[in-house]
Scaffold this active site. Structure first.
Site, PDB file in Angstrom:
ATOM      1  N   ASP A 142       0.847  -1.193   0.000  1.00 40.75           N
ATOM      2  CA  ASP A 142       0.000   0.000   0.000  1.00 40.75           C
ATOM      3  C   ASP A 142       0.881   1.241   0.000  1.00 40.75           C
ATOM      4  O   ASP A 142       1.759   1.391   0.857  1.00 40.75           O
ATOM      5  CB  ASP A 142      -0.920   0.008   1.227  1.00 40.75           C
ATOM      6  CG  ASP A 142      -2.065   0.991   1.063  1.00 40.75           C
ATOM      7  OD1 ASP A 142      -2.437   1.286  -0.095  1.00 40.75           O
ATOM      8  OD2 ASP A 142      -2.589   1.466   2.081  1.00 40.75           O
TER       9      ASP A 142
ATOM     10  N   TYR B  58       1.075   5.672  -0.469  1.00 42.59           N
ATOM     11  CA  TYR B  58       0.523   6.810   0.280  1.00 42.59           C
ATOM     12  C   TYR B  58       0.524   8.020  -0.650  1.00 42.59           C
ATOM     13  O   TYR B  58       0.952   9.104  -0.287  1.00 42.59           O
ATOM     14  CB  TYR B  58       1.421   7.040   1.502  1.00 42.59           C
ATOM     15  CG  TYR B  58       0.837   7.863   2.625  1.00 42.59           C
ATOM     16  CD1 TYR B  58      -0.375   7.523   3.212  1.00 42.59           C
ATOM     17  CD2 TYR B  58       1.533   8.960   3.128  1.00 42.59           C
ATOM     18  CE1 TYR B  58      -0.876   8.267   4.276  1.00 42.59           C
ATOM     19  CE2 TYR B  58       1.031   9.708   4.192  1.00 42.59           C
ATOM     20  CZ  TYR B  58      -0.179   9.347   4.755  1.00 42.59           C
ATOM     21  OH  TYR B  58      -0.678  10.075   5.810  1.00 42.59           O
TER      22      TYR B  58
ATOM     23  N   HIS C  29      -4.875  13.556   1.082  1.00 39.25           N
ATOM     24  CA  HIS C  29      -5.047  12.695   2.261  1.00 39.25           C
ATOM     25  C   HIS C  29      -3.837  12.828   3.188  1.00 39.25           C
ATOM     26  O   HIS C  29      -3.986  13.022   4.398  1.00 39.25           O
ATOM     27  CB  HIS C  29      -5.220  11.239   1.828  1.00 39.25           C
ATOM     28  CG  HIS C  29      -5.171  10.245   2.958  1.00 39.25           C
ATOM     29  ND1 HIS C  29      -6.225  10.076   3.839  1.00 39.25           N
ATOM     30  CD2 HIS C  29      -4.198   9.389   3.353  1.00 39.25           C
ATOM     31  CE1 HIS C  29      -5.889   9.152   4.737  1.00 39.25           C
ATOM     32  NE2 HIS C  29      -4.671   8.712   4.464  1.00 39.25           N
TER      33      HIS C  29
ATOM     34  N   GLU D  84     -10.732   3.164   3.410  1.00 35.52           N
ATOM     35  CA  GLU D  84      -9.861   4.048   2.637  1.00 35.52           C
ATOM     36  C   GLU D  84     -10.158   3.849   1.155  1.00 35.52           C
ATOM     37  O   GLU D  84     -10.094   2.724   0.652  1.00 35.52           O
ATOM     38  CB  GLU D  84      -8.377   3.795   2.941  1.00 35.52           C
ATOM     39  CG  GLU D  84      -7.994   4.256   4.339  1.00 35.52           C
ATOM     40  CD  GLU D  84      -6.485   4.273   4.595  1.00 35.52           C
ATOM     41  OE1 GLU D  84      -5.749   3.543   3.901  1.00 35.52           O
ATOM     42  OE2 GLU D  84      -6.058   5.029   5.497  1.00 35.52           O
TER      43      GLU D  84
ATOM     44  N   GLU E 268      -9.232   3.806  -2.411  1.00 31.43           N
ATOM     45  CA  GLU E 268      -7.965   3.694  -3.125  1.00 31.43           C
ATOM     46  C   GLU E 268      -8.189   3.016  -4.471  1.00 31.43           C
ATOM     47  O   GLU E 268      -9.232   2.436  -4.724  1.00 31.43           O
ATOM     48  CB  GLU E 268      -6.955   2.849  -2.309  1.00 31.43           C
ATOM     49  CG  GLU E 268      -6.764   3.350  -0.891  1.00 31.43           C
ATOM     50  CD  GLU E 268      -5.526   2.790  -0.197  1.00 31.43           C
ATOM     51  OE1 GLU E 268      -4.698   2.156  -0.891  1.00 31.43           O
ATOM     52  OE2 GLU E 268      -5.395   2.983   1.020  1.00 31.43           O
TER      53      GLU E 268
ATOM     54  N   ASP F 159      -8.963  -0.124   1.657  1.00 36.33           N
ATOM     55  CA  ASP F 159      -7.964  -0.519   2.651  1.00 36.33           C
ATOM     56  C   ASP F 159      -8.529  -0.237   4.045  1.00 36.33           C
ATOM     57  O   ASP F 159      -8.256   0.791   4.652  1.00 36.33           O
ATOM     58  CB  ASP F 159      -6.679   0.281   2.394  1.00 36.33           C
ATOM     59  CG  ASP F 159      -5.605   0.001   3.425  1.00 36.33           C
ATOM     60  OD1 ASP F 159      -5.571  -1.120   3.940  1.00 36.33           O
ATOM     61  OD2 ASP F 159      -4.806   0.912   3.704  1.00 36.33           O
TER      62      ASP F 159
ATOM     63  N   ARG G  56      -8.488   2.936  13.212  1.00 32.16           N
ATOM     64  CA  ARG G  56      -7.704   4.135  13.512  1.00 32.16           C
ATOM     65  C   ARG G  56      -7.147   4.170  14.933  1.00 32.16           C
ATOM     66  O   ARG G  56      -6.042   4.673  15.164  1.00 32.16           O
ATOM     67  CB  ARG G  56      -8.544   5.393  13.279  1.00 32.16           C
ATOM     68  CG  ARG G  56      -9.024   5.588  11.873  1.00 32.16           C
ATOM     69  CD  ARG G  56      -7.890   5.720  10.888  1.00 32.16           C
ATOM     70  NE  ARG G  56      -8.398   5.868   9.524  1.00 32.16           N
ATOM     71  CZ  ARG G  56      -7.664   5.720   8.449  1.00 32.16           C
ATOM     72  NH1 ARG G  56      -6.376   5.399   8.544  1.00 32.16           N
ATOM     73  NH2 ARG G  56      -8.194   5.860   7.253  1.00 32.16           N
TER      74      ARG G  56
ATOM     75  N   GLN H 204      -4.261   1.865  15.001  1.00 35.15           N
ATOM     76  CA  GLN H 204      -3.181   2.471  14.200  1.00 35.15           C
ATOM     77  C   GLN H 204      -2.439   3.539  14.999  1.00 35.15           C
ATOM     78  O   GLN H 204      -1.212   3.601  15.006  1.00 35.15           O
ATOM     79  CB  GLN H 204      -3.785   3.078  12.924  1.00 35.15           C
ATOM     80  CG  GLN H 204      -2.762   3.641  11.946  1.00 35.15           C
ATOM     81  CD  GLN H 204      -3.423   4.179  10.671  1.00 35.15           C
ATOM     82  OE1 GLN H 204      -4.638   4.078  10.490  1.00 35.15           O
ATOM     83  NE2 GLN H 204      -2.621   4.745   9.797  1.00 35.15           N
TER      84      GLN H 204
ATOM     85  N   TYR I  18       1.549   2.554  15.472  1.00 34.60           N
ATOM     86  CA  TYR I  18       2.247   2.845  14.206  1.00 34.60           C
ATOM     87  C   TYR I  18       3.670   3.370  14.364  1.00 34.60           C
ATOM     88  O   TYR I  18       4.460   3.313  13.417  1.00 34.60           O
ATOM     89  CB  TYR I  18       1.418   3.795  13.331  1.00 34.60           C
ATOM     90  CG  TYR I  18       1.595   5.278  13.580  1.00 34.60           C
ATOM     91  CD1 TYR I  18       2.351   6.048  12.679  1.00 34.60           C
ATOM     92  CD2 TYR I  18       1.018   5.902  14.663  1.00 34.60           C
ATOM     93  CE1 TYR I  18       2.501   7.414  12.880  1.00 34.60           C
ATOM     94  CE2 TYR I  18       1.171   7.256  14.864  1.00 34.60           C
ATOM     95  CZ  TYR I  18       1.905   8.011  13.973  1.00 34.60           C
ATOM     96  OH  TYR I  18       2.053   9.352  14.174  1.00 34.60           O
TER      97      TYR I  18
ATOM     98  N   LYS J 248      -4.239  -2.501   9.784  1.00 34.94           N
ATOM     99  CA  LYS J 248      -4.549  -2.574   8.349  1.00 34.94           C
ATOM    100  C   LYS J 248      -4.700  -4.009   7.857  1.00 34.94           C
ATOM    101  O   LYS J 248      -5.374  -4.252   6.867  1.00 34.94           O
ATOM    102  CB  LYS J 248      -3.400  -1.940   7.554  1.00 34.94           C
ATOM    103  CG  LYS J 248      -3.124  -0.491   7.891  1.00 34.94           C
ATOM    104  CD  LYS J 248      -4.107   0.407   7.203  1.00 34.94           C
ATOM    105  CE  LYS J 248      -3.720   1.865   7.379  1.00 34.94           C
ATOM    106  NZ  LYS J 248      -4.547   2.733   6.536  1.00 34.94           N
TER     107      LYS J 248
ATOM    108  N   THR K 165      -8.412  -6.258   3.421  1.00 36.68           N
ATOM    109  CA  THR K 165      -8.373  -5.277   2.346  1.00 36.68           C
ATOM    110  C   THR K 165      -9.272  -5.817   1.249  1.00 36.68           C
ATOM    111  O   THR K 165      -9.206  -7.012   0.950  1.00 36.68           O
ATOM    112  CB  THR K 165      -6.934  -5.105   1.812  1.00 36.68           C
ATOM    113  OG1 THR K 165      -6.072  -4.775   2.902  1.00 36.68           O
ATOM    114  CG2 THR K 165      -6.854  -4.015   0.756  1.00 36.68           C
TER     115      THR K 165
ATOM    116  N   THR L 269      -4.884   6.414   0.073  1.00 34.91           N
ATOM    117  CA  THR L 269      -6.208   7.033   0.094  1.00 34.91           C
ATOM    118  C   THR L 269      -6.269   8.239  -0.844  1.00 34.91           C
ATOM    119  O   THR L 269      -5.385   9.094  -0.819  1.00 34.91           O
ATOM    120  CB  THR L 269      -6.548   7.483   1.519  1.00 34.91           C
ATOM    121  OG1 THR L 269      -6.351   6.371   2.387  1.00 34.91           O
ATOM    122  CG2 THR L 269      -7.981   7.967   1.624  1.00 34.91           C
TER     123      THR L 269
ATOM    124  N   GLU M 201     -11.101  11.662   7.716  1.00 35.89           N
ATOM    125  CA  GLU M 201     -11.097  13.014   7.153  1.00 35.89           C
ATOM    126  C   GLU M 201     -12.514  13.586   7.023  1.00 35.89           C
ATOM    127  O   GLU M 201     -12.734  14.754   7.305  1.00 35.89           O
ATOM    128  CB  GLU M 201     -10.444  13.003   5.766  1.00 35.89           C
ATOM    129  CG  GLU M 201      -8.992  12.595   5.754  1.00 35.89           C
ATOM    130  CD  GLU M 201      -8.552  12.187   4.358  1.00 35.89           C
ATOM    131  OE1 GLU M 201      -8.672  10.987   4.030  1.00 35.89           O
ATOM    132  OE2 GLU M 201      -8.109  13.067   3.603  1.00 35.89           O
TER     133      GLU M 201
END
Ligand code: MN
Length: 422
Positions: A127, A129, A134, A199, A201, A233, A237, A240, A244, A253, A257, A350, A364
């Site tokens: 994945d 970014y 985003h 997400e 994508e 994805d 949160r 994460q 992370y 994650k 998916t 995203t 978001e």
């Protein structure tokens, strides 16, 4: 190698005039026939699928289509699927003679009678970014005292190696994952996620193998792409946020998916290209990409709660908001000599626009849960996804007035399983 089907081409197959799968699209998927449990692979037209394997079985050797339907991700898949699509276009075109049509009718099956992608998994999932709006939004939320983008963002495509075992086609429901979170100032706890997110994508299926040590140019990377799909994805949160640092996403994650089933070939997107977001500073030469660098693919997200009769559109975006192209992502991937494998799936990151209503995640859209979404039909509100919610991504583009669609990737949120130990 890429082949454009003319805008004025017509098919003898009965299809709706407004279908997102006209003869100019012909996206690909592997499948099992639900009744006979026989494997196959083929191209979508209207509500039908043309099974390449049946065609080859019914045809004299000179008419066979060179595509291994038992194990589709074989050497040179990208070139072979493009060539197969060209052949299927000729077979389904109104130019085809009666003999061809009679044989082809035996190969057309209703799309709903197939189990798409049964038993076929990606080799690797990565994945990126590359959605710059985003990345900026996340930076504003989580690092408000610093510039929104980290210093490396405009110099290289950021990404992480994901997990292939939980990459599922559309229709597989997502089970709310358990995870370790740290609420406020309290101690960490083990709980079903309270911040389940999607997400928006896109993804590229890789259709070539490269050798250890081999580097692909951006131009060669374009030819490595077998086709594009939509990707959701799924993200937890709260998990994460706690896990992370310093190595990036892990369990937040990897629980699932989702991808859309119909692989739209780059051939079908010729004419949908647009200039990308200006790249300043200019990328290093190994990442330099001629314009046009991006695609004008409209993206839409709908949410339907268990109580709602109809889905509500919660976001509209566009793939042109990607800062790095798929070819740049792939060239960067191979720049250290790691081999590409046929059947790898690489997702974009995203894809958010600049305005509210164009954001590609609940994080978001609700600005970290501070601005809930109201579902007009029932008056329910959402900050993150609830059990019973169905989340669907759609995508399409117009090429010479003809709709080229990606279908959808859809899944319903199931409540968390009982935990083994709490
Ligand atoms: Mn992602």
């Amino acid at each position: 190698m890429r082949f454009t089907i003319p805008a004025n081409a017509k098919t003898w197959v009965e299809i709706d005039s407004d279908t997102e799968f006209p003869i100019q699209n012909l996206p690909f998927a592997p499948f099992f026939h639900a009744e006979s449990e026989q494997p196959g692979a083929g191209f979508r037209i209207g509500n039908y699928v043309f099974d390449v394997m049946t065609w080859t079985e019914l045809s004299p050797e000179r008419d066979a289509i060179d595509l291994n339907c038992f194990s589709i991700f074989q050497e040179e898949f990208a070139a072979k699927v493009s060539e197969a699509r060209k052949r299927v276009y000729q077979i389904l075109s109104e130019e085809a003679n009666d003999t061809v049509r009679a044989r082809a009718r035996e190969c057309l099956v209703p799309a709903e009678s197939l189990e798409l992608w049964a038993g076929v998994e990606p080799r690797t999932f990565v994945d990126f970014y590359s959605g710059i709006h985003h990345a900026s939004n996340v930076g504003r939320m989580f690092r408000p005292d610093q510039p929104p983008l980290l210093p490396n963002y405009r110099h290289l495509p950021i990404g992480y190696h994901g997990r292939a075992s939980s990459v599922m086609p559309s229709g597989f429901d997502v089970i709310r994952p358990w995870g370790q979170i740290k609420p406020g100032d309290g101690d960490p706890i083990f709980t079903p996620t309270r911040e389940l997110d999607f997400e928006l994508e896109m993804g590229a299926w890789i259709g070539i193998d490269t050798d250890l040590g081999e580097q692909l140019s951006v131009a060669d990377a374009q030819d490595a792409i077998a086709g594009f799909v939509l990707v959701n994805d799924w993200s937890a949160r709260d998990v994460q946020r706690w896990e992370y640092q310093p190595l990036g996403p892990f369990l937040a994650k990897s629980f699932m998916t989702s991808f859309s089933e119909w692989m739209v070939l780059p051939d079908a997107l010729i004419g949908a290209e647009v200039s990308g977001i200006p790249q300043e500073p200019a990328p290093l030469p190994y990442l330099s990409h001629p314009e046009p660098r991006s695609y004008d693919i409209q993206l839409e997200v709908t949410l339907q709660s268990a109580r709602m009769q109809n889905p509500q559109v919660i976001a509209q975006s566009n793939s042109k908001y990607l800062y790095w192209s798929f070819a740049q992502q792939i060239a960067h991937m191979t720049s250290n000599g790691t081999p590409l494998c046929c059947g790898d799936l690489y997702a974009s990151g995203t894809i958010s626009g600049e305005e509210p209503g164009t954001f590609g995640s609940m994080l978001e859209l609700t600005w970290r849960g501070t601005q809930p979404i109201t579902l007009a039909e029932t008056g329910e509100t959402r900050t993150f996804l609830e059990d019973g919610d169905t989340l669907t991504l759609r995508g399409w583009t117009m090429v010479n007035g003809i709709k080229i669609g990606f279908g959808e990737v859809s899944a319903t949120v199931l409540s968390a399983n009982p935990a083994v130990a709490r």
